[in-house]
Design an enzyme around this catalytic site. Structure first.
Site, PDB file in Angstrom:
ATOM      1  N   ASP A   8       0.822  -1.205   0.000  1.00 50.25           N
ATOM      2  CA  ASP A   8       0.000   0.000   0.000  1.00 50.25           C
ATOM      3  C   ASP A   8       0.859   1.259   0.000  1.00 50.25           C
ATOM      4  OD1 ASP A   8      -2.299   1.530   0.080  1.00 50.25           O
ATOM      5  OD2 ASP A   8      -3.201   0.411   1.728  1.00 50.25           O
ATOM      6  N   CYS A  27      -1.384  -1.221  -4.235  1.00 42.38           N
ATOM      7  CA  CYS A  27      -2.524  -0.487  -3.694  1.00 42.38           C
ATOM      8  C   CYS A  27      -2.018   0.894  -3.326  1.00 42.38           C
ATOM      9  CB  CYS A  27      -3.027  -1.231  -2.458  1.00 42.38           C
ATOM     10  SG  CYS A  27      -4.319  -0.375  -1.550  1.00 42.38           S
ATOM     11  N   ASP A  78     -10.946   1.970  -2.936  1.00 42.67           N
ATOM     12  CA  ASP A  78     -11.487   1.607  -1.621  1.00 42.67           C
ATOM     13  C   ASP A  78     -13.007   1.566  -1.666  1.00 42.67           C
ATOM     14  OD1 ASP A  78      -9.082   1.295  -0.395  1.00 42.67           O
ATOM     15  OD2 ASP A  78      -9.024   3.281   0.512  1.00 42.67           O
TER      16      ASP A  78
HETATM   17  C1  GLA Z   1      -5.874   1.740   2.266  1.00 40.96           C
HETATM   18  C2  GLA Z   1      -6.279   0.573   1.383  1.00 40.96           C
HETATM   19  C3  GLA Z   1      -7.324  -0.243   2.092  1.00 40.96           C
HETATM   20  C4  GLA Z   1      -6.781  -0.727   3.419  1.00 40.96           C
HETATM   21  C5  GLA Z   1      -6.316   0.460   4.245  1.00 40.96           C
HETATM   22  C6  GLA Z   1      -5.604   0.010   5.492  1.00 40.96           C
HETATM   23  O1  GLA Z   1      -6.895   2.647   2.373  1.00 40.96           O
HETATM   24  O2  GLA Z   1      -6.730   1.021   0.138  1.00 40.96           O
HETATM   25  O3  GLA Z   1      -7.724  -1.344   1.308  1.00 40.96           O
HETATM   26  O4  GLA Z   1      -5.727  -1.617   3.197  1.00 40.96           O
HETATM   27  O5  GLA Z   1      -5.423   1.292   3.511  1.00 40.96           O
HETATM   28  O6  GLA Z   1      -5.173   1.057   6.281  1.00 40.96           O
END
Ligand code: GLA
Length: 712
Positions: A456, A504, A526
């Site tokens: 991420d 991500c 998200d």
């Molecule tokens: C981001 C990702 C989510 C999740 C959160 C966790 O927003 O896109 O899917 O993993 O972080 O903090």
């Protein structure tokens, strides 16, 4: 032969299966773009170079279509390259030197054209790699400092594309924001410039580096479309410039905004690739070519042929409130549904109880996981499924051990605030020690039996200072960050070749061909509300293959819109890419669990077609009440059709959905509700299938299979 060369005339004909791209050198050694479009039967059909002549006010360099224009001489259009020499000369004149043809990787031919500055020892290589079967050309630039003084690069793009003259130029592009990524927009390009870009350090949620240009009349199946896509995960820009002669030049690559790069003697700088193609067969064909190109050429080779597993991710169910027991319970339920990979998301490390602390401290939180992750991993493995983990390696919370130890590891300017976003700061990946730190903890983590990583990156850059670097190198951070990230991922992949990586970035903030060369799939948004997803997934499909598009089934009412959707509808939407489940299974009823199990079983039967087949956007989200998307297997024996109804009104009868891409005399068998139907490909394309959907947010999935021929 795909690259034909007329040596006497210094002309190159780059031919793919259906298209041609022609370049020539004029008597002043300028490299001119001559043609891009349909392939002609004879080489003599293609236009020649423009011969030097006097134009009353516009000089020759402004009149010709320069294949790659420097900033120097009398030039005012967007340049491909702008440099400052050590003696402060800011003028660059590039002239043709020679060329080389490379045939080394068996599959693709590459043409390299060398240009040199007329005075200084600066060489520019223009690279063209042909992807013949998909009518695509990959372009990139390699600049070499062969002199003995440094050169400061102020702008270096990957390619400039010249489109043929059109009455109108309509631009299709992808825009968005958090929870609303990658939606299609269309505008007519007027005179002057339109710029798509990111200045955020990442590809961005706001714009994706893809474009398509047509004359405003092309549709999914007909019409000429020119399109392109960049392979870069940092600041980028694509400039559309319609000049006063109504010609369109598309220049793209690394963003020159706040960028500067010191090229020392003997060094070279290689730009990312800018890939582009032409098709006379509409947007659908353009998308399918990009999809298959990504499957065959972009995605990491070690696992690109493998089908993506159905995963379960606990984020929406638990948020930061994770524990060994809680995760085991969810894993058990997920496994019972037929899920193949269980993913533990945020909250497992450091003092990470919410988003204010812990990022950077990549050790297991012993209060939540007293037995380390090992016990959970072996539990999950005993259920017969793989284990995956969430990380956000490029980040740090101020409230963390890492930040206390290394407050200088983030981007910052002295005497200025360090602006936080989601309570976090960005680590400086231009620093070797930071890159090493990230590689080492990731490598250690992956020595556990972890088969998947969700990587991420939850905030864009700000105050991009790299204070201890030389003045001449401080603005290199935008590129060095991406290079550092690519380096880590490449090294990790080499060492842990079985691990699936998912990119991500607070949803779909880092989706591009650069990251996709080292990650296997992406988190698109998200926003998991299935109705909103139809639009996001549709925009995504213009540029990217459904195989890499992670799509989860989550709870209803949805947290974002409070919209209620049936489980069937939510599954049908998630099945259109690589499917996952992200709802709180502890709250799902027995009936819901039964349906989920059935849908996962069904998905496994059809996912090969979805992930590796041809996708057709039959009915778009913007045209009415119905959305339909079809997937056809490579051999055209199997077809999957998804149809979604928004709202029925006035008791309307919905028109049939006409299929595409079938073999006319193949017979296809399918079941619609309880009725068995057999129709030919031709009939399915001409008459279509009935849409007996009702009410609000109804949906259906039809699977068609080739049947042995009837005797009549
Ligand atoms: C981001 C990702 C989510 C999740 C959160 C966790 O927003 O896109 O899917 O993993 O972080 O903090």
């Amino acid at each position: 032969m795909s690259i034909k060369i007329l040596n006497d005339e210094k002309k190159w004909f780059l031919e793919t299966k259906n298209t041609a791209y022609v370049i020539g050198v004029d008597e002043d050694k300028n490299l001119q773009h001559l043609y891009w479009g349909e392939k002609f039967p004879y080489i003599s059909d293609y236009p020649g170079v423009l011969v030097k002549q006097e134009f009353p006010f516009d000089n020759f360099e402004q009149i010709i279509k320069e294949e790659f224009s420097p900033w120097g001489g009398i030039r005012y259009k967007e340049p491909g390259l702008k440099v400052i020499y050590e003696d402060q000369v800011r003028d660059l004149i590039l002239k043709y030197k020679n060329y080389k043809l490379i045939d080394s990787d068996n599959k693709c031919k590459t043409l390299i054209i060398y240009l040199i500055d007329s005075t200084y020892d600066l060489e520019v290589e223009l690279n063209y790699r042909l992807i013949e079967e998909y009518d695509l050309i990959e372009r990139w630039v390699n600049i070499k400092n062969k002199g003995n003084q440094s050169v400061q690069i102020e702008q270096i793009l990957s390619a400039q594309w010249h489109l043929p003259d059109m009455q109108n130029y309509r631009l299709s592009y992808l825009y968005g924001r958090w929870a609303s990524e990658i939606k299609l927009s269309r505008i007519e390009l007027g005179y002057g410039k339109k710029i798509l870009e990111s200045r955020r350090g990442i590809t961005s949620h706001q714009f994706n580096p893809w474009f398509a240009v047509d004359n405003g009349q092309s549709d999914e199946d007909f019409g000429k479309v020119y399109y392109g896509i960049l392979a870069w995960s940092g600041n980028w820009k694509i400039v559309f410039e319609k000049d006063s002669y109504s010609r369109l030049q598309v220049s793209g690559g690394i963003n020159d905004f706040d960028f500067s790069w010191q090229l020392k003697p003997g060094e070279c700088f290689i730009t990312p690739k800018f890939v582009a193609g032409y098709t006379p067969n509409g947007f659908g064909d353009a998308s399918r070519k990009l999809h298959h190109y990504q499957l065959d050429y972009i995605l990491p080779r070690n696992i690109n042929h493998k089908i993506r597993p159905v995963l379960y991710n606990s984020w929406e169910a638990t948020q930061f409130n994770v524990s060994e027991e809680g995760q085991k319970k969810l894993a058990g339920k997920a496994a019972s549904l037929g899920v193949e990979l269980f993913v533990l998301d945020d909250g497992w490390f450091g003092e990470r109880n919410d988003d204010t602390a812990g990022l950077g401290d990549w050790y297991v939180n012993k209060e939540k996981f007293p037995n380390d992750l090992a016990s959970l991993i072996s539990y999950v493995n005993k259920l017969g499924i793989d284990f995956g983990l969430w990380v956000e390696p490029e980040m740090v919370n101020k409230n963390s051990k890492l930040y206390n130890l290394h407050p200088d590891w983030v981007y910052y300017f002295p005497n200025r605030p360090r602006s936080e976003s989601r309570n976090q700061l960005v680590l400086n990946l231009a620093k070797k020690e930071v890159v090493e730190y990230i590689y080492n903890f990731m490598n250690k983590l992956l020595n556990n039996n972890i088969k998947y990583i969700k990587w991420d990156m939850n905030r864009p850059f700000s105050e991009p200072g790299w204070t201890e670097a030389l003045k001449s190198q401080q603005q290199e951070i935008w590129v060095r960050h991406v290079q550092g990230l690519y380096h880590i991922l490449d090294k990790l992949r080499k060492k842990h070749s079985e691990v699936i990586f998912e990119s991500c970035s607070g949803g779909g903030g880092r989706v591009d061909l650069g990251i996709l060369q080292r990650t296997d799939q992406v988190w698109v948004s998200d926003n998991t509300d299935a109705f909103d997803r139809l639009k996001i997934q549709e925009g995504f499909s213009y540029a990217y293959t459904p195989k890499i598009m992670m799509s989860w089934v989550t709870d209803s009412p949805h947290w974002l819109n409070h919209r209620k959707l049936s489980l069937e509808y939510r599954f049908n939407v998630a099945m259109m890419g690589s499917m996952g489940v992200g709802g709180n299974l502890n709250n799902w009823s027995k009936t819901e669990m039964r349906l989920a199990k059935e849908k996962i079983r069904q998905y496994k039967k059809i996912r090969e077609i979805i992930q590796h087949g041809d996708q057709y956007r039959l009915l778009p989200t913007w045209e009415g009440n119905l959305v339909a998307v079809e997937y056809v297997s490579k051999d055209k024996n199997k077809v999957v059709l998804f149809i979604f109804l928004h709202s029925q009104q006035f008791g309307e009868k919905l028109p049939p959905v006409k299929l595409k891409g079938l073999i006319s005399d193949f017979l296809y068998k399918f079941q619609d509700r309880n009725k068995k139907i057999i129709l030919s490909g031709k009939a399915l394309e001409e008459i279509g299938v009935k849409v007996n959907l009702k009410g609000d947010f109804d949906s259906k999935l039809i699977i068609l299979e080739k049947q042995n021929k009837r005797n009549n």
